[in-house]
Write an enzyme that holds these catalytic residues in place. Structure first.
Site, mmCIF file in Angstrom:
data_model
loop_
_atom_site.group_PDB
_atom_site.id
_atom_site.type_symbol
_atom_site.label_atom_id
_atom_site.label_comp_id
_atom_site.label_asym_id
_atom_site.label_seq_id
_atom_site.Cartn_x
_atom_site.Cartn_y
_atom_site.Cartn_z
ATOM 1 N N TRP A 171 -1.364 -29.449 25.655
ATOM 2 C CA TRP A 171 -1.305 -28.982 26.418
ATOM 3 C C TRP A 171 -0.343 -30.449 27.457
ATOM 4 O O TRP A 171 0.430 -30.044 28.265
ATOM 5 C CB TRP A 171 -2.202 -28.207 27.523
ATOM 6 C CG TRP A 171 -2.705 -27.754 26.705
ATOM 7 C CD1 TRP A 171 -3.990 -26.855 26.655
ATOM 8 C CD2 TRP A 171 -2.402 -25.756 26.097
ATOM 9 N NE1 TRP A 171 -4.218 -26.064 25.521
ATOM 10 C CE2 TRP A 171 -3.176 -25.845 25.164
ATOM 11 C CE3 TRP A 171 -0.614 -25.716 26.065
ATOM 12 C CZ2 TRP A 171 -2.427 -24.243 24.423
ATOM 13 C CZ3 TRP A 171 -0.417 -24.782 25.643
ATOM 14 C CH2 TRP A 171 -1.369 -24.123 24.571
ATOM 15 N N ASP A 172 -1.485 -31.154 27.100
ATOM 16 C CA ASP A 172 -0.309 -32.853 28.317
ATOM 17 C C ASP A 172 1.183 -32.157 27.658
ATOM 18 O O ASP A 172 2.390 -33.194 29.146
ATOM 19 C CB ASP A 172 -0.879 -33.920 28.103
ATOM 20 C CG ASP A 172 -1.978 -34.066 29.053
ATOM 21 O OD1 ASP A 172 -2.245 -33.052 30.197
ATOM 22 O OD2 ASP A 172 -3.349 -34.382 28.970
ATOM 23 N N PHE A 173 0.978 -33.044 26.647
ATOM 24 C CA PHE A 173 2.220 -33.255 25.910
ATOM 25 C C PHE A 173 3.583 -31.733 26.353
ATOM 26 O O PHE A 173 4.559 -32.014 26.539
ATOM 27 C CB PHE A 173 2.326 -33.526 23.936
ATOM 28 C CG PHE A 173 2.185 -35.045 24.217
ATOM 29 C CD1 PHE A 173 2.636 -35.939 24.973
ATOM 30 C CD2 PHE A 173 0.692 -34.633 23.933
ATOM 31 C CE1 PHE A 173 2.464 -37.195 24.736
ATOM 32 C CE2 PHE A 173 -0.019 -36.312 23.409
ATOM 33 C CZ PHE A 173 0.149 -37.491 23.745
#
Length: 418
Positions: A171-173
């Site tokens: 989700w960060d990327f």
């Protein structure tokens, strides 16, 4: 490195993964990305894993091709310099809270003090936790998404078996990539009409929005229940991991008629599958539905063949029939795989990394065949460009910068910290 964005400068004030990723992707396409950190390093400056010299390999790779300015962001003067740099540049990526010193309103106010010719109208992209202001990080929004309770062996009970977190902070990327896209959209809007934008991207919204975009949310509401765990099988299609005679695990996928036909021929299963079709009254070439519904019977047939051949023979057969497959590798094996890395034009020679450790570095994922990609650029040392940026962006003299350094408001390169 490409130079498609060489006329764009961006201030980045961020930490951890999502926000630095947005700046990284812009830098790899040629933007001047100036990362501002607290003079001792941001929250992610010493993020695992560290070399023997104490340099973070995570920080080093998320900040390639950027410039680094180190300020005392706990002091009023340091914060004022940060806001002024963002205001004069006109573009900012951050994951600081909106109510912090680096609010969009504060940057707009600083621009107003510069006068009408001071900078392009402020455009900021801010990564948040949840839309309602709650804090979040990748592993907590992933818990809310539902995916960890669908992961695991097929015989695990949905209610009693433990969740299985993904190792990659996906989700960060995804959020970082979306923020880079949102920034480009906001800048295009400003170019068309002259008006800047404040863009807020909640990490949690990226997660639950992706669940919706994938169709999974609609599926849950339609079925009125949770999807069962499937182990390593592909939901709604034919695909799973198999094990060869010599113990190699590999993944196959057959989502198209061509893929299915090639896989059946590679495994020499035309006759047994034909017999199974007569038995269950379906034609597996008709599409995903019959293959998925009867997947266990099919899996047994394919595993029987896989278990009687070494992987090299299976690989040769699947390649000859155009199958879609790949063997499982450990992360260490992947890093040393010549096809994935050494012979892949995505990777270039090791730049002069702050860690002193030499290893292949990734270029931009996007390939522009008509343009020279260039070699990967190194990450900066913390504070390496403090003097340069303050002089060029704010017009400060060397004497004025020297006073700020002496006062502890500005820090220069930490190349010799060890």
């Amino acid at each position: 490195m490409y130079n498609l964005l060489s006329d764009l400068s961006i201030i980045e004030v961020s930490s951890f993964v999502a926000s630095p990723t947005a700046g990284l992707y812009c830098a790899q396409l040629g933007a001047e990305v100036i990362r501002i950190d607290h003079k001792a390093g941001g929250l992610d400056y010493d993020r695992y894993m560290l070399t023997e010299e104490g340099r973070s390999l995570s920080w080093e790779n998320l900040n390639r091709a950027k410039k680094s300015v180190a300020l005392d962001l706990r002091s009023g003067e340091g914060r004022e310099l940060c806001v002024e740099l963002a205001a004069k540049t006109g573009q900012c990526i951050t994951n600081l809270p909106e109510k912090s010193f680096l609010s969009h309103a504060a940057m707009k106010a600083a621009q107003a003090a510069l006068g009408p010719e001071g900078a392009p109208d402020m455009t900021s992209v801010r990564i948040m936790g949840w839309h309602d202001g709650r804090q979040a990080m990748d592993f907590t929004v992933n818990a809310a998404s539902g995916y960890p309770l669908m992961t695991g062996p097929e015989d695990w009970d949905m209610q009693t078996a433990p969740p299985v977190n993904q190792v990659l902070p996906a989700w960060d990327f995804i959020t970082g990539a979306y923020c880079a896209f949102a920034l480009m959209a906001a800048l295009r809007h400003r170019d068309a009409g002259g008006q800047g934008s404040e863009v807020r991207v909640p990490l949690g919204d990226v997660a639950i929005g992706t669940v919706a975009n994938s169709g999974m949310m609609a599926e849950m509401l339609f079925r009125g229940a949770d999807r069962q765990r499937l182990g390593n099988a592909i939901w709604g299609a034919f695909g799973r991991d198999f094990r060869s005679k010599d113990g190699v695990r590999f993944m196959v996928a057959a989502l198209t008629a061509k893929q299915w036909d090639g896989l059946v021929k590679a495994f020499g299963l035309e006759v047994p599958i034909g017999q199974l079709e007569v038995e269950v009254g379906v034609t597996f070439a008709d599409g995903d539905d019959p293959r998925f519904k009867h997947r266990h019977r099919l899996f047994d047939l394919f595993q029987r063949v896989a278990g009687s051949h070494d992987y090299a023979a299976l690989e040769s057969l699947m390649s000859a029939h155009g199958c879609t497959f790949e063997k499982y590798r450990t992360a260490h094996e992947a890093a040393n795989d010549p096809v994935l890395v050494a012979d892949n034009p995505l990777f270039g020679p090791s730049p002069a990394n702050p860690s002193g450790f030499e290893y292949p570095a990734a270029r931009s994922f996007a390939n522009f065949p008509a343009q020279e990609a260039g070699d990967p650029a190194p990450a900066p040392y913390l504070g390496q460009h403090s003097e340069e940026v303050l002089a060029e962006r704010l017009g400060l003299s060397s004497g004025a910068i020297g006073k700020l350094v002496d006062a502890g408001t500005v820090a220069l390169s930490d190349a010799n910290r060890n």
